[in-house]
Design an enzyme around this catalytic site. Structure first.
Site, short mmCIF file in Angstrom:
data_model
loop_
_atom_site.label_atom_id
_atom_site.label_comp_id
_atom_site.label_asym_id
_atom_site.label_seq_id
_atom_site.Cartn_x
_atom_site.Cartn_y
_atom_site.Cartn_z
N PHE A 112 7.76 -7.38 -1.52
CA PHE A 112 8.03 -6.48 -2.64
C PHE A 112 9.45 -5.92 -2.50
O PHE A 112 9.84 -5.50 -1.41
CB PHE A 112 7.01 -5.35 -2.61
CG PHE A 112 6.94 -4.53 -3.87
CD1 PHE A 112 6.26 -5.00 -4.99
CD2 PHE A 112 7.53 -3.28 -3.92
CE1 PHE A 112 6.18 -4.23 -6.13
CE2 PHE A 112 7.45 -2.51 -5.07
CZ PHE A 112 6.77 -2.98 -6.18
N ASP A 181 2.33 -3.90 5.53
CA ASP A 181 2.12 -3.23 4.26
C ASP A 181 0.80 -3.75 3.67
O ASP A 181 0.66 -4.96 3.43
CB ASP A 181 3.30 -3.51 3.32
CG ASP A 181 3.21 -2.71 2.03
OD1 ASP A 181 2.09 -2.38 1.61
OD2 ASP A 181 4.27 -2.42 1.45
N TYR A 206 -3.35 3.97 -5.14
CA TYR A 206 -3.58 3.91 -6.59
C TYR A 206 -3.94 2.51 -7.06
O TYR A 206 -4.23 2.31 -8.22
CB TYR A 206 -2.36 4.43 -7.37
CG TYR A 206 -1.04 3.81 -6.96
CD1 TYR A 206 -0.66 2.56 -7.43
CD2 TYR A 206 -0.19 4.48 -6.08
CE1 TYR A 206 0.53 1.99 -7.03
CE2 TYR A 206 1.01 3.91 -5.68
CZ TYR A 206 1.37 2.67 -6.16
OH TYR A 206 2.55 2.11 -5.76
N LYS A 207 -3.92 1.52 -6.16
CA LYS A 207 -4.28 0.15 -6.55
C LYS A 207 -5.79 -0.01 -6.32
O LYS A 207 -6.57 0.55 -7.07
CB LYS A 207 -3.43 -0.85 -5.77
CG LYS A 207 -1.95 -0.78 -6.20
CD LYS A 207 -1.01 -1.63 -5.38
CE LYS A 207 0.43 -1.47 -5.91
NZ LYS A 207 1.44 -1.94 -4.98
N ARG A 353 -0.59 -12.25 -13.89
CA ARG A 353 -1.32 -11.83 -12.69
C ARG A 353 -2.62 -11.13 -13.08
O ARG A 353 -2.63 -10.27 -13.97
CB ARG A 353 -0.42 -10.88 -11.90
CG ARG A 353 -0.95 -10.47 -10.56
CD ARG A 353 0.10 -9.68 -9.81
NE ARG A 353 0.27 -8.34 -10.37
CZ ARG A 353 0.76 -7.31 -9.69
NH1 ARG A 353 1.15 -7.48 -8.44
NH2 ARG A 353 0.88 -6.13 -10.26
C1 LIG Z 1 2.82 -1.28 -5.09
C2 LIG Z 1 3.74 -1.58 -3.98
C3 LIG Z 1 4.77 -0.68 -3.63
C4 LIG Z 1 5.03 0.56 -4.42
O1 LIG Z 1 5.54 1.61 -3.63
P1 LIG Z 1 5.50 3.11 -4.16
O2 LIG Z 1 6.38 3.86 -3.25
O3 LIG Z 1 4.06 3.55 -4.11
O4 LIG Z 1 5.98 3.11 -5.57
C5 LIG Z 1 5.55 -1.00 -2.53
N1 LIG Z 1 5.34 -2.12 -1.82
C6 LIG Z 1 4.38 -3.00 -2.14
C7 LIG Z 1 4.18 -4.23 -1.32
C8 LIG Z 1 3.56 -2.76 -3.23
O5 LIG Z 1 2.63 -3.65 -3.58
#
Ligand SMILES: *Cc1c(COP(=O)(O)O)cnc(C)c1O
Length: 394
Positions: A112, A181, A206-207, A353
Site C-alpha cells: 500500500f 501490516d 474499520y475494514k 475489487r
Molecule cells: C487501509 C490501509 C491503510 C490505511 O491507513 P490509515 O492510516 O488507516 O488511513 C494503510 N495500509 C494498508 C496496507 C491498508 O490496507
C-alpha cells in the site's frame, strides 16, 4: 460452528444492497449506535471528566487491544489501539530500526502506498533506504544487508497472501526485524503473530473489524521486544506515569509505550460494540466460508463475464478474503455496478475489487453480484459518461 444467520442479524445493512466492500469499510453493527449514544449522553454528558476513571476511558486503548489480540494470535497485553494505521506503522518501523544497525527496510512493490511512503521516510531519516522487490521475490531478497522486513500480508489490490510464517522465520534467521501490516488480515483470516515470531504487527479496525470510519488502528509488539522499544513518539499517555507529569520520559510497560495522546473515546466506543460479533463468530469458520464464497464468485464471474480477467490468485490458500478482476474500463464498470446496488470498489489502474465477509454476506449477494456484473458487461451499461466521472474516493 459459527451461526452466520445469527451474525448477519447483528448488522444493520440497507435492504436490497449487495455489500462487497467490507474490506474497505465494514458495515454498522446494530449495537453501535446505542453504545456510542451512551458514551455521548451518559459518560460524556453526565459523568464529564470523571468518565476518564469511572467509565474506563483511560484503559480503553489497551482493553480494545486485548479484544483484538485473539484474532491475530497475540497474547493479552501485547496489543494496544489508537491513532491511524499509518501512524502505528511509522511507530513500529521506527522502533524496529532502533533494533538493528542496518537501516535498510525491505518491502514489496505491491504494498500500500502509505506503507511505502512511510517506510521510505523512516529509512532515510535513519541514514538508510527502502528497497522494494516484486512480491514473489521477497524471500530471495532477504539478506544480511536488510535490517527490517515490512510487508502487508494480504495485497490490497490482488488479495495475494504472503507466507507470513516462512518469511518471518527466514528473516529471523538473518537477524532481520519484522513488521507485518494486517490491514486486510485482521478479522478476515486466522493470523498467528506470536506463532510466526513476528516482532511487530499493525492494522486498522474499520475494514474487517467493522469499527467505523476513522476507527483506531492497532499495534502489536512481541513480548521479547516490547520492553526494548525506544518510542519515536514518546507521548504522555505512553509514559509509565502520565499524571506524575515528570519532566523526563519514562516508557510505559511493553506495548503501551506505543500509546501517544488522548484516545478517541467515541470511536473506541463504536469499535468496542462492533467487536462483540467475535463473541459468537470463530475466525476459522469465517475463513472457510470466505473461501467458499470466493470460489463461487470466481466461478460465476468467469463463466458469465469472459472479458474480465481474474487478478487474484486462483488458489484460495494463496489469497486473502477478497477477489479482484481486471479490465481496462474497471472504473466505469464499478460505477455501473454500484448504481445497481452492488457495491465493490475500484483500485487504480484497472482493478474491480470485491471483499468477501461471511459475517454478513452469503450466497444470495454473490449471485446478485455475478448476475448484475454479467448484465453490465453484456449490455455495455458501463459505457456512459456519467460513470467516467472520477470521484475523490474510488
Ligand atoms: C487501509 C490501509 C491503510 C490505511 O491507513 P490509515 O492510516 O488507516 O488511513 C494503510 N495500509 C494498508 C496496507 C491498508 O490496507
Amino acid at each position: 460452528m459459527t451461526d452466520f444467520t445469527a451474525t448477519r442479524a447483528l448488522f444493520d445493512l440497507p435492504e436490497g444492497l449487495a455489500y462487497l466492500d467490507g474490506n474497505s469499510l465494514g458495515p454498522l453493527a446494530r449495537s453501535v449506535p446505542d453504545r456510542v449514544a451512551r458514551a455521548v449522553r451518559e459518560e460524556w454528558g453526565r459523568q464529564l471528566i470523571r468518565a476518564w476513571n469511572d467509565a474506563g476511558w483511560m484503559e480503553m486503548p489497551d482493553r480494545l487491544g486485548d479484544r483484538i489480540a485473539p484474532l491475530i494470535g497475540a497474547p493479552a497485553g501485547t496489543v494496544t489501539t489508537g491513532d491511524t494505521l499509518s501512524i502505528k506503522l511509522h511507530q513500529a518501523l521506527s522502533a524496529a530500526l532502533t533494533m538493528t544497525d542496518r537501516p535498510v527496510i525491505l518491502s514489496d512493490t505491491g504494498n500500500f502506498p502509505s506503507d511505502l511512503y512511510i517506510a521510505d521516510a523512516v529509512a532515510r531519516q535513519a541514514g538508510g533506504e527502502l528497497r522494494t522487490v516484486a512480491p514473489e521475490a521477497v524471500a530471495a531478497a532477504l539478506s544480511e544487508e536488510i535490517g527490517v522486513l515490512m510487508l502487508t500480508e494480504v495485497d490490497y489490490r490482488t488479495g495475494r497472501l504472503h507466507d507470513m510464517v516462512a518469511l518471518t522465520a527466514r528473516a529471523k534467521s538473518l537477524g532481520i526485524a519484522t513488521v507485518w501490516d494486517l490491514a486486510h488480515s485482521a478479522g478476515a483470516l486466522p493470523v498467528d503473530v506470536a506463532g510466526a515470531g513476528a516482532d511487530f504487527a499493525v492494522g486498522c479496525s474499520y475494514k474487517y473489524l467493522n469499527g467505523g470510519p476513522g476507527a483506531p488502528a492497532f499495534v502489536y509488539a512481541a513480548p521479547d521486544v516490547a520492553g526494548r522499544i525506544d518510542p519515536s513518539m514518546p507521548g504522555w499517555l505512553g509514559h509509565a506515569a502520565p499524571f506524575a507529569f515528570e519532566p523526563g520520559y519514562r516508557p510505559a510497560r511493553d506495548v503501551a509505550r506505543f500509546r501517544v495522546g488522548t484516545p478517541p473515546v467515541l470511536q473506541m466506543a463504536a469499535l468496542d460494540a462492533a467487536l462483540d460479533v467475535w463473541d459468537v463468530a470463530d475466525i476459522v469458520d469465517v475463513r472457510a466460508r470466505s473461501l467458499d464464497l470466493s470460489e463461487r464468485l470466481i466461478a460465476g464471474v468467469e463463466a458469465a463475464c469472459p472479458d474480465l480477467a481474474l487478478a487474484s490468485p486462483r488458489d484460495g490458500s494463496a489469497r486473502g478474503s477478497q477477489v479482484s478482476f481486471s479490465h481496462p474500463e474497471a472504473y466505469p464498470i464499478m460505477q455501473a455496478l454500484i448504481a445497481r446496488g452492488v457495491i465493490g470498489d475500484f483500485r487504480a489502474p484497472d482493478i474491480l475489487r470485491f471483499g468477501l465477509t461471511p459475517l454478513y454476506l452469503g450466497e444470495a449477494e454473490i449471485d446478485t453480484c455475478i448476475a448484475t456484473l454479467a448484465e453490465v458487461m453484456d449490455r455495455r451499461l458501463w459505457d456512459d459518461p456519467a460513470y467516467r466521472q472520477r470521484q475523490a474516493v474510488t
